[in-house]
Design an enzyme around this catalytic site. Structure first.
Site, PDB file in Angstrom:
ATOM      1  N   ASP A  18      -5.326 -13.887  35.848  1.00  0.00           N
ATOM      2  CA  ASP A  18      -6.145 -15.004  36.315  1.00  0.00           C
ATOM      3  C   ASP A  18      -6.855 -15.607  35.117  1.00  0.00           C
ATOM      4  OD1 ASP A  18      -7.745 -16.825  37.525  1.00  0.00           O
ATOM      5  OD2 ASP A  18      -8.775 -15.423  38.849  1.00  0.00           O
ATOM      6  N   SER A  68     -12.462 -17.219  44.732  1.00  0.00           N
ATOM      7  CA  SER A  68     -12.640 -18.331  43.803  1.00  0.00           C
ATOM      8  C   SER A  68     -14.067 -18.874  43.946  1.00  0.00           C
ATOM      9  CB  SER A  68     -11.578 -19.394  44.053  1.00  0.00           C
ATOM     10  OG  SER A  68     -11.499 -20.303  42.981  1.00  0.00           O
ATOM     11  N   HIS A 104      -4.495 -15.974  39.932  1.00  0.00           N
ATOM     12  CA  HIS A 104      -5.630 -16.295  40.799  1.00  0.00           C
ATOM     13  C   HIS A 104      -5.319 -15.942  42.257  1.00  0.00           C
ATOM     14  CE1 HIS A 104      -9.535 -18.115  41.114  1.00  0.00           C
ATOM     15  NE2 HIS A 104      -9.158 -19.072  41.918  1.00  0.00           N
TER      16      HIS A 104
END
Length: 712
Positions: free
Chosen positions: A639, A558, A671
């Site tokens: 995602d 991320s 994600h």
């Protein structure tokens, strides 16, 4: 039979039983919890509801059924749980905890999936029941299994969100449903056999998607409180969620009163964690100030009397400048039995701790800040008062070496103390882990203006006289932190047991170290955090003589994946043998492909059309000419926070430049990589990649790795 790990491998971690937090009954003699286990031999998950006898620490199975979930106490012995069916319906079941062989009985059959159950005994002897479920636009329960299927797959949108987290949005919305359980001839039944939609006819939705749950609402003798997005604001651009109250006396009202908005002047951000006091009149909750900052500081608030909303909401530790005297982020809340105290969780220096404070805001001041209670190593995940006449708390914690620990915490003891009742892994022993492997370092950050903290995890066979390659893990968020807490997605011990010294820095942007450090990342994505990581590496190589700086690797997900791509184009990238980027940002100019637009608006100090320069300044794609370090790219099709093109673009560049690289893609993950079989592949690919370049075994050796388990 005890299963013990000879080595903590990915398969050991993913196969280890996962316990839910424990919940004690009213007398504090029993605690309900669940256990799920995945078998790589059978390729399936098993699920149990269990009861812990608190005095002896022994437990037994009550339900062994993968379709059963969410046990909650109804009385000293009776508990309720849900059972799902293939046609989408849900049975509400009741069983007895002191009769493990009791088959139980069905209280009601709900013709749709429900979840997030809460119950509350009412003064008239009935039990208020509340849960959440998807509702159709006309307010009815939605069941995807029985709903009429459209002939076309087309989706048409005229407003945001069009998709969120991992799903495309539909007209169906989360809603809270309620009813009453009553006893006849010793058995419970749901009055009228149906649930009432508390939010029907409104534009409100609760729990707040995608992660809202039982923390988004509470039930008490006066009615229902819940949080919901402000329907007048665009949910993709604003974070504002308001607290509402629906007065209910019997929870059988044929006409549900309209929700009443709780006013909080000066605070317009996320509202969360509403909890009724035991007297049923007061409500404690949290709220942020900014309506465009998802990680703003939550303020702890009190509604003095929910039945008289003319009284102003009161803030704990309030200061004239509006910043608040307690520089912490309170999260979960419970009341003491006499309503004189609150217990809350908040992060502090890589741990989630438990704090006690007066329940009267007038008795809180910056000169009298709370101190944390003494709890086991690690982080608190759940806590409950043990029984009606006690101040002792039943606390669930996890740590970097223990995936579940139940303890009793006594805040009134001198000195304050705790006693461990049950550890799922015997404090890490059955997993081959030890607390001796965990430590931390503190070093000067960018410019020497502040200190930065990092967790350190070493191999279980660590020898200070030897040299170990460095594995630096960079956390996401960016407003987040590495915590002394268990994870099956990024577990530092998995990397350490490969033979690395693992360093997990919490640089600028991290939570738990005060709002100044956290907020310092705004407009600084590739600035101060990057410099903090440079300082971290230099400190480690200078002060930790057992680290081999010539065999260092770095990994991140991320925002951590963004930082990996940023590092690639800057001098720090040349100091690592290999990099791993999971669901990272390739170009900050693509941040408006995301779903929660309030995130880039806040962190880049405006929209891309009003402040494009801020997005361009910290764009990793600007520096691809400097990319040379071997890199593994991981991304997933579902995602929607960071679309898969953010993984394909850097992989294409790495391949075109003939830089050693690999792409790992999951078509059915979001994600996070959550499915056990996918997670096992993730770990094999990640460890195989870094081990190859750090000189730790080879990819085939990792693929052939034994399970690392023995049965005693």
């Amino acid at each position: 039979m005890t299963v013990t790990a000879t080595k903590f491998t990915p398969k050991v971690m993913l196969s280890a039983p996962r316990r839910s937090p424990g919940v004690p009954n009213a007398s504090g003699t029993l605690a309900l919890y669940t256990v799920s286990t995945y078998s790589f031999d059978d390729h399936r998950k098993t699920f149990q509801i269990r009861v812990l006898r608190i005095q002896s620490g022994l437990s037994e199975v009550l339900v062994h059924d993968a379709k059963s979930s969410e046990p909650v106490w109804l009385s000293e012995d009776e508990f309720l749980h849900l059972k799902s069916w293939d046609d989408g319906t849900t049975s509400i079941m009741v069983r007895r905890a002191l009769s493990p062989n009791d088959p139980g009985y069905e209280v009601a059959s709900i013709k749709a999936p429900i979840s997030n159950v809460k119950v509350k005994k009412l003064p008239n002897g009935t039990i208020a029941f509340a849960c959440s479920a998807l509702a159709t636009p006309d307010g009815h329960l939605y069941n995807s299994e029985t709903a009429k299927k459209p002939y076309s797959s087309a989706k048409v949108y005229t407003s945001l969100f069009v998709r969120h987290w991992d799903t495309w949005t539909t007209k169906n919305r989360n809603s809270i449903f309620f009813g009453v359980l009553e006893q006849h001839d010793g058995k419970y039944s749901l009055r009228n056999g149906a649930l009432t939609n508390a939010l029907a006819g409104t534009d409100l939705s609760s729990p707040v998607e995608p992660f809202g749950g039982t923390g988004d609402f509470d039930i008490g003798p006066a009615g229902l409180v819940f949080v919901a997005k402000n329907p007048e604001l665009d949910p993709a651009i604003y974070t504002k969620t308001d607290l509402y109250f629906i007065p209910l006396e019997t929870f059988t009202e044929s006409k549900v009163p309209s929700p009443q908005l709780i006013e909080t002047p000066g605070l317009e951000g996320y509202s969360n964690s509403p909890v009724f006091s035991h007297c049923g009149r007061k409500v404690a909750f949290t709220r942020m100030r900014s309506k465009q900052y998802e990680s703003d500081k939550p303020r702890l608030l009190l509604i003095p009397d929910i039945t008289d909303l003319s009284q102003s909401v009161q803030e704990f530790y309030a200061t004239k400048d509006g910043e608040g005297g307690w520089d912490a982020r309170p999260e979960s809340i419970i009341w003491s039995h006499d309503d004189s105290k609150l217990y809350v969780t908040a992060e502090r220096w890589a741990r989630t701790l438990l704090w006690q404070l007066p329940s009267d805001p007038a008795k809180t001041a910056a000169a009298n800040l709370p101190t944390p209670l003494k709890t086991p190593d690690g982080s608190v995940t759940s806590f409950h008062l043990l029984h009606r006449n006690s101040q002792v708390l039943f606390v669930t914690t996890t740590s970097l070496v223990d995936n579940s620990c139940y303890s009793l915490v006594n805040p009134t003891a001198t000195p304050p103390s705790f006693s461990i009742l049950s550890s799922n892994s015997r404090q890490g022993k059955t997993l081959g882990l030890s607390r001796d492997s965990v430590s931390s370092i503190t070093f000067p950050g960018a410019g020497g203006e502040y200190d930065v903290h990092a967790l350190v995890v070493t191999p279980s066979n660590f020898d200070r006289s030897k040299k170990y390659p460095l594995c630096m893990l960079i956390h996401g968020g960016p407003q987040g932190a590495w915590l002394d807490a268990w994870s099956t997605r990024w577990n530092p011990a998995v990397f350490a047991e490969q033979g690395y010294v693992v360093v997990c820095p919490n640089p600028t942007g991290s939570t738990g170290y005060g709002m100044a450090l956290q907020n310092g990342i705004r407009g600084q994505w590739g600035g101060r955090p990057y410099e903090d990581l440079v300082c971290c590496l230099e400190y480690v190589l200078k002060e930790m003589e057992f680290v081999d700086g010539e065999r260092a690797v770095a990994l991140g997900a991320s925002y951590g994946g963004y930082m990996i791509n940023w590092i690639q184009g800057h001098p720090l990238g040349r100091r690592f043998k290999a990099l791993v980027c999971h669901d990272g940002v390739f170009s900050t100019l693509n941040q408006w492909c995301s779903e929660e637009l309030f995130f880039p608006i806040h962190d880049f100090e405006g929209t891309i059309y009003d402040n494009r320069e801020a997005y361009e300044k910290w764009d990793p794609a600007k520096f691809v000419n400097e990319w040379v370090t071997p890199q593994l790219i991981i991304h997933s099709e579902l995602d929607y926070r960071l679309p898969i093109t953010e993984g394909l673009a850097p992989f294409n560049i790495l391949q075109a430049k003939k830089i050693p690289s690999k792409l790992l893609m999951f078509p059915d993950e979001n994600h996070w990589v959550l499915k056990p079989e996918n997670s096992l592949v993730w770990h094999r690919e990640v460890l195989g990649w870094i081990n190859k370049y750090a000189g730790v075994g080879d990819e085939q050796e990792l693929a052939d790795q034994v399970d690392g388990l023995r049965v005693e």
